[in-house]
Design an enzyme around this catalytic site. Structure first.
Site, mmCIF file in Angstrom:
data_model
loop_
_atom_site.group_PDB
_atom_site.id
_atom_site.type_symbol
_atom_site.label_atom_id
_atom_site.label_comp_id
_atom_site.label_asym_id
_atom_site.label_seq_id
_atom_site.Cartn_x
_atom_site.Cartn_y
_atom_site.Cartn_z
ATOM 1 N N THR A 1 0.788 -1.099 0.076
ATOM 2 C CA THR A 1 -0.118 0.024 -0.068
ATOM 3 C C THR A 1 0.806 1.223 -0.118
ATOM 4 O OG1 THR A 1 0.457 0.306 2.428
ATOM 5 C CG2 THR A 1 -1.578 -0.921 1.485
ATOM 6 N N SER B 1 -12.835 15.728 -7.644
ATOM 7 C CA SER B 1 -13.402 17.136 -8.135
ATOM 8 C C SER B 1 -13.191 18.154 -7.211
ATOM 9 C CB SER B 1 -14.800 16.633 -8.459
ATOM 10 O OG SER B 1 -15.282 15.784 -7.447
#
Lengths: 383, 383
Positions: free
Chosen positions: B179, B383
């Site tokens: 990870t 976004s």
């Protein structure tokens, strides 16, 4: 219309009291013949509910005269008592219909690990038997709902014969095959081996390609019963096409009603080296929680599509991958493509196209977005 | 302490302006020797970011003098330009440190598919080089954060030598290995092959068994650098144990800070026929969205554990499975066990024990619950 659209079938749906809220929870479907051919496909989960083990067994004869289904309890992980309860349910249906218990399939859906209230279920069977009707298809479809907000039915009629059906399923929706409970009926005059082939051919490209939440149920059951009552003997291709259309329509309805979902996502994998590769890639994309969140947020996050493709064993070169979202090729040759601001994601249906540039095979997997509503619904399901 | 706890290392963390919010986003770690041995493990995602491809290449010599890391952009799926940008970053580090570019590993993290702002990154390298310090470990750890709420460091000191490190990672957290970005340093006098073995042995049972959200990154990188500055030459078992402890501690910190999580879930699979079976079953449980929702709702829904086990190929008999949640054996022999109301799930850590009754091997996988906050955070990420 549902399971009674085809001639030769009656059905009923009643409230037996299995569900605490008093909603309908028991359905009965009966094949009056003259033929009683049947086929079934079941979950590939190795932890199988008692009714799945029972129905697999009785289907070995290739014949069924009745199917009894209950919502309000899956009768899964219920030990020897669970199997006895399923057996007792089939015996009760056999008794009231004056048939054999080995001619009765049983299907259950609801919470895992809770014994069925047989003191309510068995009287419910008597009640349903009294209400059997050629117009009972809708009621049967309603009685098998769990968290479904809508009941699901579909019918195809052609050249004097019909295939119809009903389905339930809204969560734990990643068939291997299948999802949920489905009963299909036809009045075409088709034998059991043909039914079996048509059903497997259909489910392979419909229910098996629905993957709402990556979680495979212990109870998935899809049955197809033929009465032969129309007298029609369709060509295999025509019959298989009709079965596939009904299965496809019901699959699409399952995705459209998935728990908490706000988007239906059509993942199409094209130019794969094999159909298996296309399915593997499609399923990996469909199961990527980060992507499913992004789609929920109407964010055309193609990087998450690529990272999902990258975890598969499919044939592809990373720098030849292309991805379109709602027709805009936002990723070209593994890198930035057309302007992501061109992607319009306002509508419920979202189409993701993954071009592996490795062959000519393709597959479509349907999934849903991941939403806070899904979390809420499934955090409180059994409490 | 972090990467500068071991003697022979300096580090820095600065705000280069890669992140729009002005937070620190560039870290530099330098090995002053006398030894410059190094090893690394990288994502098994086939879609690999440019810095992963670069660092895999330079590590073939078994030596590194510096590692440069940036947050604010993954430089993944950025095409040939992305690789040129990684190369230019290494060249810049080489220039300011007067070393070779082939002695510099590069790691990046952030959004996929967006080119790095090199006009900001390269001056940032100069700035970081000026701030290199034996006390710079904390700042370096802070500079590699993305959605992490905390920076993650760990140190083990024993017998005159030290292993320390830093990690970032909060989402896309399902190593294969690994990870995220991790840099470990040691002043033990250890050669590259030994570092490589110790790192692989450690990551196999630590980072590789963290599965927060089932999504494997394109950028996972774990590096281990040895300076030899302590002059100590520990036995392999002692050294490997220290590396494993640091990796285990950092892994646990990653789970504890996972995006939106409210629970850390320790999935322990016992009595498996093989360690591989135990890992497969643990990962299947850890990736089951329905179960993760149930844990979020503090619902000891063991049926979802069984349905997850049932999708694996591990050796087991369904009617011999036992499941405990926080020590209460809610499932015995594949059926209802102790009263589920006895399970206390109020605390952040939840322990699920799956007993396969098929052998004597075991494994632990760490995961998180699935929450509305995870959905919110990942619906709005780009976004």
């Amino acid at each position: 219309m549902s399971v009674t659209a085809a001639k030769g079938f009656t059905a009923a749906g009643v409230a037996a009291g299995i569900k605490a809220n008093g909603n309908p929870d028991l359905a009965l479907v009966v094949n009056a013949g003259p033929r009683r051919a049947a086929a079934g496909v079941f979950t590939s989960n190795r932890v199988k509910a008692a009714p799945v083990l029972w129905s697999e067994q009785v289907l070995k004869t290739g014949e069924l005269r009745a199917v009894v289904l209950n919502s309000g309890g899956a009768n899964a992980c219920t030990g020897p008592q669970g199997f006895q309860d399923t057996h007792a349910t089939a015996e009760k249906v056999a008794e009231v219909l004056e048939i054999g218990a080995g001619e009765v399939a049983v299907a259950s859906t609801g919470l895992i690990g809770v014994p069925l209230p047989m003191d309510k279920l068995l009287p419910g069977v008597e009640k349903a038997a009294k209400e059997l009707s050629e117009h009972g298809g809708e009621k049967a479809a309603i009685a098998i709902k769990t968290t479904d907000t809508l009941h699901k039915t579909s019918v195809v009629t052609t050249d004097g014969w019909t295939v119809g059906g009903m389905a339930k399923g809204a969560g734990m929706l990643a068939p291997g095959l299948a999802t949920m409970l489905v009963v299909l009926t036809t009045d075409a005059d088709v034998d059991a081996p043909t039914l079996d082939k048509a059903l497997r051919d259909a489910t392979r490209v419909t229910f098996d390609r629905v993957d709402s939440d990556g979680c495979m149920s212990t109870n998935d059951t899809v049955l197809l019963l033929a009465s032969g009552a129309s007298g029609a003997t369709p060509a295999y291709a025509d019959f298989a096409e009709a079965v596939t259309r009904v299965c496809g329509d019901l699959s699409r309805q399952l995705i459209g009603d998935a728990e908490g979902a706000s988007k239906d996502i059509r993942v199409e994998v094209v130019n794969a080296a094999s159909e298996e590769d296309a399915v593997e890639v499609g399923r990996s994309i469909a199961r990527n929680n980060l992507l499913k969140c992004a789609i929920h947020g109407e964010d055309p996050n193609w990087g998450r599509v690529l990272s999902a493709i990258g975890t598969t064993n499919a044939a592809f070169e990373p720098d030849r991958l292309n991805v379109a979202i709602n027709g805009v090729w936002v990723c070209r040759n593994g890198s930035v493509g057309e302007d992501r601001d061109l992607v319009d994601m306002r509508y419920r249906e979202v189409k993701i196209t993954a071009d592996l540039a490795a062959g000519s095979e393709s597959a479509v997997i349907w999934t849903n977005d991941l939403t806070a509503d899904y979390v809420h619904e499934n955090s409180a399901y059994s409490s």
